[in-house]
Design a protein around this motif. Structure first.
Motif, mmCIF file in Angstrom:
data_model
loop_
_atom_site.group_PDB
_atom_site.id
_atom_site.type_symbol
_atom_site.label_atom_id
_atom_site.label_comp_id
_atom_site.label_asym_id
_atom_site.label_seq_id
_atom_site.Cartn_x
_atom_site.Cartn_y
_atom_site.Cartn_z
ATOM 1 N N LYS A 76 -5.327 -3.008 -2.113
ATOM 2 C CA LYS A 76 -5.375 -3.021 -0.934
ATOM 3 C C LYS A 76 -4.665 -1.367 -0.780
ATOM 4 O O LYS A 76 -3.968 -1.236 -1.602
ATOM 5 C CB LYS A 76 -4.669 -4.056 -0.273
ATOM 6 C CG LYS A 76 -4.135 -3.632 1.132
ATOM 7 C CD LYS A 76 -3.098 -4.627 1.943
ATOM 8 C CE LYS A 76 -3.317 -4.641 3.309
ATOM 9 N NZ LYS A 76 -1.708 -5.657 4.332
ATOM 10 N N ASP A 77 -4.917 -0.548 -0.405
ATOM 11 C CA ASP A 77 -4.639 0.694 0.668
ATOM 12 C C ASP A 77 -4.268 1.037 1.767
ATOM 13 O O ASP A 77 -3.932 -0.431 2.436
ATOM 14 C CB ASP A 77 -6.384 1.264 0.779
ATOM 15 C CG ASP A 77 -6.606 1.811 1.659
ATOM 16 O OD1 ASP A 77 -6.900 0.555 2.481
ATOM 17 O OD2 ASP A 77 -8.601 1.452 0.969
ATOM 18 N N GLU A 78 -4.041 2.061 2.380
ATOM 19 C CA GLU A 78 -2.957 2.260 3.590
ATOM 20 C C GLU A 78 -4.120 2.017 4.517
ATOM 21 O O GLU A 78 -3.183 1.692 5.623
ATOM 22 C CB GLU A 78 -2.943 3.562 3.308
ATOM 23 C CG GLU A 78 -3.854 4.739 3.669
ATOM 24 C CD GLU A 78 -4.281 5.233 2.784
ATOM 25 O OE1 GLU A 78 -5.126 6.112 2.847
ATOM 26 O OE2 GLU A 78 -4.230 4.232 1.050
ATOM 27 N N LYS A 79 -5.225 1.662 4.645
ATOM 28 C CA LYS A 79 -6.702 1.523 5.773
ATOM 29 C C LYS A 79 -6.581 0.036 6.089
ATOM 30 O O LYS A 79 -6.855 -0.298 6.495
ATOM 31 C CB LYS A 79 -6.841 2.330 6.194
ATOM 32 C CG LYS A 79 -6.394 3.333 6.082
ATOM 33 C CD LYS A 79 -8.278 4.663 6.327
ATOM 34 C CE LYS A 79 -7.965 5.973 6.409
ATOM 35 N NZ LYS A 79 -9.160 6.750 6.424
ATOM 36 N N SER A 80 -5.548 -0.882 4.797
ATOM 37 C CA SER A 80 -5.719 -2.471 4.524
ATOM 38 C C SER A 80 -7.120 -2.830 4.728
ATOM 39 O O SER A 80 -7.858 -3.838 5.063
ATOM 40 C CB SER A 80 -5.474 -2.656 5.924
ATOM 41 O OG SER A 80 -3.760 -2.476 6.516
ATOM 42 N N ASN A 81 -7.657 -1.771 3.430
ATOM 43 C CA ASN A 81 -9.335 -1.888 2.845
ATOM 44 C C ASN A 81 -9.167 -2.408 1.500
ATOM 45 O O ASN A 81 -7.751 -1.861 1.167
ATOM 46 C CB ASN A 81 -9.908 -0.948 3.002
ATOM 47 C CG ASN A 81 -10.890 -0.289 3.976
ATOM 48 O OD1 ASN A 81 -11.125 -1.839 4.715
ATOM 49 N ND2 ASN A 81 -10.198 1.061 4.485
ATOM 50 N N TRP A 82 -9.226 -3.962 1.511
ATOM 51 C CA TRP A 82 -9.061 -4.556 0.109
ATOM 52 C C TRP A 82 -10.122 -4.118 -0.958
ATOM 53 O O TRP A 82 -11.688 -3.694 -0.640
ATOM 54 C CB TRP A 82 -9.347 -6.205 0.016
ATOM 55 C CG TRP A 82 -8.196 -6.389 0.993
ATOM 56 C CD1 TRP A 82 -7.802 -6.783 2.171
ATOM 57 C CD2 TRP A 82 -7.129 -6.323 0.278
ATOM 58 N NE1 TRP A 82 -6.811 -6.765 2.302
ATOM 59 C CE2 TRP A 82 -6.010 -6.957 1.480
ATOM 60 C CE3 TRP A 82 -6.553 -6.793 -0.948
ATOM 61 C CZ2 TRP A 82 -4.926 -7.502 1.254
ATOM 62 C CZ3 TRP A 82 -5.240 -7.326 -1.268
ATOM 63 C CH2 TRP A 82 -4.505 -8.030 -0.350
ATOM 64 N N SER A 83 -10.572 -4.013 -2.172
ATOM 65 C CA SER A 83 -11.283 -3.835 -3.285
ATOM 66 C C SER A 83 -10.525 -4.317 -4.468
ATOM 67 O O SER A 83 -9.615 -5.091 -4.953
ATOM 68 C CB SER A 83 -11.619 -2.512 -3.441
ATOM 69 O OG SER A 83 -10.238 -1.517 -4.231
ATOM 70 N N ILE A 84 -11.370 -4.153 -5.689
ATOM 71 C CA ILE A 84 -10.794 -5.021 -7.195
ATOM 72 C C ILE A 84 -10.772 -3.547 -8.431
ATOM 73 O O ILE A 84 -11.849 -3.139 -7.987
ATOM 74 C CB ILE A 84 -12.563 -6.223 -7.367
ATOM 75 C CG1 ILE A 84 -12.286 -6.632 -6.440
ATOM 76 C CG2 ILE A 84 -12.150 -5.918 -8.876
ATOM 77 C CD1 ILE A 84 -13.332 -7.625 -6.475
ATOM 78 N N ASP A 85 -9.423 -4.185 -9.561
ATOM 79 C CA ASP A 85 -9.820 -3.322 -10.223
ATOM 80 C C ASP A 85 -10.961 -3.539 -10.722
ATOM 81 O O ASP A 85 -10.206 -4.784 -11.623
ATOM 82 C CB ASP A 85 -8.243 -3.995 -10.340
ATOM 83 C CG ASP A 85 -7.990 -2.359 -11.683
ATOM 84 O OD1 ASP A 85 -8.485 -2.445 -12.657
ATOM 85 O OD2 ASP A 85 -7.192 -2.288 -11.761
ATOM 86 N N ILE A 86 -11.814 -3.224 -11.408
ATOM 87 C CA ILE A 86 -12.913 -3.626 -12.143
ATOM 88 C C ILE A 86 -12.417 -3.546 -13.624
ATOM 89 O O ILE A 86 -13.066 -5.168 -14.217
ATOM 90 C CB ILE A 86 -13.863 -2.312 -12.586
ATOM 91 C CG1 ILE A 86 -14.570 -2.385 -10.808
ATOM 92 C CG2 ILE A 86 -15.899 -3.238 -12.827
ATOM 93 C CD1 ILE A 86 -15.248 -3.551 -10.096
ATOM 94 N N GLU A 87 -12.047 -2.730 -13.998
ATOM 95 C CA GLU A 87 -11.214 -2.956 -14.996
ATOM 96 C C GLU A 87 -10.439 -4.171 -15.666
ATOM 97 O O GLU A 87 -10.098 -4.958 -16.584
ATOM 98 C CB GLU A 87 -10.132 -1.664 -15.286
ATOM 99 C CG GLU A 87 -11.124 -0.734 -16.068
ATOM 100 C CD GLU A 87 -12.520 -0.911 -17.191
ATOM 101 O OE1 GLU A 87 -12.316 -1.481 -18.565
ATOM 102 O OE2 GLU A 87 -13.656 -0.877 -16.878
ATOM 103 N N ALA A 88 -9.577 -4.531 -14.905
ATOM 104 C CA ALA A 88 -9.270 -5.684 -14.745
ATOM 105 C C ALA A 88 -9.433 -6.997 -14.135
ATOM 106 O O ALA A 88 -9.262 -7.928 -15.405
ATOM 107 C CB ALA A 88 -7.673 -5.373 -13.719
ATOM 108 N N LEU A 89 -10.576 -7.447 -13.805
ATOM 109 C CA LEU A 89 -11.268 -8.005 -13.315
ATOM 110 C C LEU A 89 -12.613 -8.471 -14.602
ATOM 111 O O LEU A 89 -12.356 -9.582 -15.550
ATOM 112 C CB LEU A 89 -12.712 -7.940 -11.646
ATOM 113 C CG LEU A 89 -13.101 -9.005 -12.405
ATOM 114 C CD1 LEU A 89 -12.835 -9.902 -11.324
ATOM 115 C CD2 LEU A 89 -14.475 -7.983 -11.395
#
Length: 743
Positions: free
Chosen positions: A437-450
């Protein structure tokens, strides 16, 4: 006696209207509906009263009757126009409701444009192999599934006759009315040649779908219940059979020319949800159908006629009782019959699936965090609202019947966030961890961890994005389970189960759906297909405890959508739940099992029972490498068992058709007899004879001499004891033992 509106005739109503007009009769005003006659409007109830009064219908003034459709429907059937006074413009009202539906994010109907785009211009009546051409087209649920089954059967058996019928339907030089009549006539003739005289399922809905796929710029989809509902809203009378679709097209044309093309906001809505995979729909015909369908289906109280029964061998719709148990002695083929004869009824070809149904099959077995992962992997970055609006999340919501999806998404994102994310303060987290989660409340995925923890997500996304159904590949719309003594309500419906996430240091619990609830939710989400749950050895479980309060809900008239629909609040999730009418429950029951006596009476009352007894003809008709008289042996054994026990304990034919008969006899038949007679070899000897059972050596001696000296020793009546002759005993001969059995 019929109600007053149904007692008067059209002539009497016309007389009343003329009398009211001529004499300027003062009428009590209507609150909602108007009857239109010669440019004037009249209150429908008052017209009925005056018609009955002038016709001298007995006690007309004492007969109370309701307004609304109770009065309006008889008048409509006479040909009078009834309009709703409270709706200034029916079409405008429908369009406004549609805008509200679509603006809320409902894009479930996009598949129609996509299918039409994919199969635009087909079927090709000049195709070399017309059977393959017509059966390869995926119409989704735009044609009833039993209609699809009929189509496939006719195409295989009479491809050229079927081709000629379509040539007539697609001949634009003929009037549409004549084409519909001629097409149905030709299909009916083919159907009769197949020896079938029932509904051939090429109704106006099916015909409209064929025409729309062939010429989408000129025709649109049709459903009789929507057409009737639209006529009711407009206050006009529906046309007769084979003229309904033509009338519907005229109404749609009016909707397009006078409303749709004049409403830029509406056109912008269409442009926003259509994709590159969608048919452009420049004439707005599909769009007009979608507007009517999405708005009017919610008030549709009619049922289409296409649910009539047709022979099972050519349809997908199942013609068996909703609740059924196959019962009989062991070895009679109950489970085999279930697999061979029932499983195929609930299997569909992947090529017949819509994209939505295909995704449902994938999503149904995924947890919430897995679904969220695939959705977020697709959109790359976004807020919770963006994730919620993704198609697979929407499908998961529908399958789960959850009313708290947004909080669920929020909680799952936080629980599986990477540890180093400074914008998430939740201490308790569960593997796998790859959300960011970033400072603007946007979510994404850590691809390497995935890739290290859940690499399957990428494969699932590819499957969903590149939906390419395979012809011949079957999709199972059923579940198969076996009841046993430990099977519980929590396994079947829902229960609190340990939450076993890798890396958790604490034992947590969650409410998990059981196998029956899961298949029910699938069936609810896909009402155009039939689903089933197969329960082997249904009597081995504690049926009352397993079904719980759902024992009442499985009755056919208590199912969702039926006249006595019943829902209950589940004890763990507190969610309202009902059993859908397109879910079949099919079980097997071994009548020789001692638990049969404990089978719940309530369950017996709610199931149809199909008896399956030993079939000696199966043995007689099979060719074996050995010369054992298997059919005679089966007959002898079962006669003796029936005398000593009952017919429910006889042995099924499957025990007598194994290639290695000696092994089957030793390892299956004899152990079963030992169980039946509680190892009483004197009774087993009456079944098998002296070739298999002998008196024990110790029983042959003077047993009085082996006992201790005691007063009762000589008074004891010592019975003989017996034993099974071991198959590896040097004196044992299997073939000779069988001959002895037959004596």
């Amino acid at each position: 006696m019929a109600s007053l509106p149904n007692q008067v005739t059209k002539e009497q109503v016309v007389n009343a209207l003329e009398f009211i007009t001529t004499n300027d009769v003062l009428l009590k005003g209507s609150t909602k509906y108007d009857l239109e006659y010669k440019g004037k409007t009249f209150p429908p109830k008052e017209v009925i009263r005056w018609a009955a009064r002038l016709a001298n219908i007995k006690d007309w003034q004492k007969k109370r009757f309701y307004g609304g459709d109770h009065t309006n429907e008889p008048l409509r059937k006479m040909g009078f126009v009834i309009k709703n006074r409270l709706i200034k413009d029916v079409n405008l009202n429908i369009i406004n409701k549609y805008k509200n539906i679509v603006l809320k994010g409902n894009k479930n109907e996009i598949y129609k444009w996509n299918l039409i785009n994919r199969y635009n211009g087909r079927p090709d009546v000049s195709a070399v192999d017309f059977a393959s051409e017509i059966t390869s087209i995926n119409f989704g649920n735009l044609i009833y599934h039993n209609g699809i089954a009929v189509r496939n059967h006719i195409a295989r058996e009479f491809p050229e006759d079927y081709r000629n019928a379509f040539k007539t339907l697609f001949d634009e030089d003929l009037s549409l009315e004549n084409r519909i009549v001629e097409f149905q006539s030709k299909v009916s003739d083919i159907y009769k040649r197949m020896g079938i005289s029932l509904n051939h399922h090429h109704d106006e809905r099916t015909i409209s779908t064929y025409l729309t796929f062939k010429y989408p710029e000129k025709y649109t989809l049709y459903k009789s219940s929507i057409y009737k509902s639209y006529c009711n809203q407009l206050g006009i009378l529906p046309e007769n059979k084979n003229k309904k679709y033509l009338h519907y097209l005229r109404l749609v044309d009016n909707l397009i020319s006078n409303y749709i093309i004049k409403d830029q906001q509406l056109l912008d809505i269409k442009s926003e949800f259509l994709t590159e995979e969608s048919f452009a729909d420049t004439t707005n015909l599909i769009f007009a159908q979608d507007i009517l369908y999405q708005v009017l289906q919610s008030i549709d109280e009619t049922k289409d006629f296409a649910d009539e029964y047709i022979p099972t061998e050519i349809m997908n719709k199942v013609s068996i009782p909703l609740n059924q148990i196959l019962y009989g002695p062991p070895g009679t083929g109950k489970t085999y019959s279930m697999q061979k004869n029932y499983f195929p009824k609930f299997s569909v070809e992947e090529s017949d699936l819509t994209r939505e149904s295909y995704i449902e099959g994938i999503v149904a077995d995924l947890s919430w965090w897995q679904v969220i992962t695939v959705a977020l992997l697709d959109i790359v970055s976004g807020k919770v609202r963006n994730i919620y609006e993704h198609e697979i999340v929407q499908i998961k919501e529908r399958l789960s019947l959850s009313k708290t999806v947004m909080p669920t998404i929020w909680g799952q994102l936080q629980s599986h966030t990477v540890l180093h994310c400074k914008y998430v303060n939740v201490e308790k987290r569960s593997e796998p961890l790859y959300f960011v989660k970033d400072e603007k409340s946007n979510w994404s995925i850590d691809i390497e961890a995935l890739k290290n923890t859940y690499p399957e997500a990428e494969d699932l996304l590819i499957k969903i994005k590149n939906f390419k159904p395979q012809a011949g590949k079957l999709v199972k719309n059923y579940e198969f389970i076996t009841f046993h003594q430990s099977f519980s309500y929590e396994d079947f419906i829902e229960g609190i189960k340990p939450k076993l996430d890798e890396g958790d240091n604490e034992l947590n619990f969650e409410i998990k759906d059981g196998i029956f609830k899961k298949i029910c939710l699938k069936a609810i989400a896909d009402p155009d297909n039939t689903y089933a749950i197969f329960i082997d050895e249904i009597n081995r479980g504690n049926v009352s405890a397993i079904f719980g309060e759902l024992i009442t809900l499985i009755e056919s008239d208590k199912r969702i959508g039926e006249k006595n629909e019943l829902k209950i609040k589940l004890p763990y999730s507190k969610k309202e739940f009902g059993v859908p009418s397109n879910l079949y429950i099919i079980g097997t029951m071994n009548t020789a099992d001692r638990s049969v006596e404990a089978l719940d009476t309530a369950l017996r009352r709610r199931f149809s029972f199909v008896e399956m007894m030993p079939d000696i003809n199966v043995v007689k008709n099979k060719v074996f490498l050995d010369n054992f008289k298997r059919a005679e042996i089966m007959e002898k054994i079962n006669i003796r068992i029936e005398v000593l026990l009952d017919r429910n304990h006889t042995l099924g034919h499957s025990y007598f058709i194994k290639e290695d008969f000696e092994s089957s006899f030793k390892n299956e038949i004899i152990p079963l007899l030992q169980e039946y007679f509680y190892n009483d070899y004197s009774r087993i000897g009456l079944i098998l004879g002296k070739g298999f059972i002998r008196e024990k050596e110790i029983s042959k001696v003077n047993q009085q001499n082996i006992f201790a000296d005691f007063e009762t020793r000589n008074e004891m009546d010592i019975s003989k004891s017996y034993e099974l002759i071991p198959f590896d005993d040097k004196i044992f001969n299997f073939e000779n033992a069988l001959e002895t059995l037959l004596m």
